[in-house]
Design an enzyme around this catalytic site. Sequence first.
Site, PDB file in Angstrom:
ATOM      1  N   HIS A 112       0.897  -5.810 -10.403  1.00  0.00           N
ATOM      2  CA  HIS A 112      -0.454  -5.234 -10.460  1.00  0.00           C
ATOM      3  C   HIS A 112      -0.424  -3.749 -10.117  1.00  0.00           C
ATOM      4  CE1 HIS A 112      -4.880  -5.064  -9.803  1.00  0.00           C
ATOM      5  NE2 HIS A 112      -4.523  -4.197  -8.869  1.00  0.00           N
ATOM      6  N   GLU A 113       0.271  -3.405  -9.048  1.00  0.00           N
ATOM      7  CA  GLU A 113       0.339  -1.999  -8.646  1.00  0.00           C
ATOM      8  C   GLU A 113       1.109  -1.176  -9.668  1.00  0.00           C
ATOM      9  OE1 GLU A 113      -1.627  -1.103  -6.500  1.00  0.00           O
ATOM     10  OE2 GLU A 113      -2.044  -3.056  -5.596  1.00  0.00           O
ATOM     11  N   HIS A 116      -1.165  -0.060 -12.293  1.00  0.00           N
ATOM     12  CA  HIS A 116      -1.896   1.176 -11.990  1.00  0.00           C
ATOM     13  C   HIS A 116      -1.065   2.405 -12.362  1.00  0.00           C
ATOM     14  CE1 HIS A 116      -5.459  -0.440 -10.226  1.00  0.00           C
ATOM     15  NE2 HIS A 116      -4.822  -1.072  -9.249  1.00  0.00           N
TER      16      HIS A 116
END
Length: 243
Positions: A112-113, A116
């Site tokens: 998920h990070e 980003h």
Amino acid sequence: MFLFSPTYIFFVMIPGIALMLLASWWVKSAFEKGSQIPNLQRLTGAQVARMILDSSGLSHVPVEPTQPRGRSLSNSASPDLDDHYDPREKVLRLSPRVYGTASVAAIAVAAHEAGHALQDAQGYTLMRARTAIVPVANLGSQLGGFLVVIGVVFHMTALAWLGLIAFAAAVLFSLLTLPVELDASSRAMKLLTNMGIVDRTEHGQARSVLTAAAFTYVAGLSVAVLNLLYYLMLVSGMGRSRS
């Protein structure tokens, strides 16, 4: 009309506390459950993040361990763990439970990070907009409500409206955050699957962790909107009370 009126308590405070407690319980429960399940390839969160970044041409973005710490406007899929990508320093930081752990929960959060980081590299419009308003949004979240209350109590209409506008900037930040987080999770799941990091069973388990994390942003936005509507009611009522 004061801030802690029955209207505020029953229509803002109680629902807000209930939502935040539910969100906190759900994300912690999902993460703890996912942490007990080792991923089949025995890859740590740091390794998965590195793999995703390298495969996306972002080998220059470092993956670093960090210690949990609080932030006023979080960019993390797991706020209590403080995992985040910093678009200013171009660095991805993972909490110890994610960085060095080979669990389904750890690789989901790490992916998920990394999502980003991909958003940043590709110039994702909503992420850029959110990053741009961070200073104003931080100020609004800290002072907006206070200025509204002071303005209402001392019948300073201009100050009350200023506080309302400032707080609205914080609400806008929350509004922009939700699609940014959902997009990062969508990217994460596609990358984990396309790169063969997770199988069908692990995909569902990883998705449950990110779904729970996403609800924290839904809850945060809901609470912010409830407060904004109440502040708007207070400020609008100033004009009617004078007429």
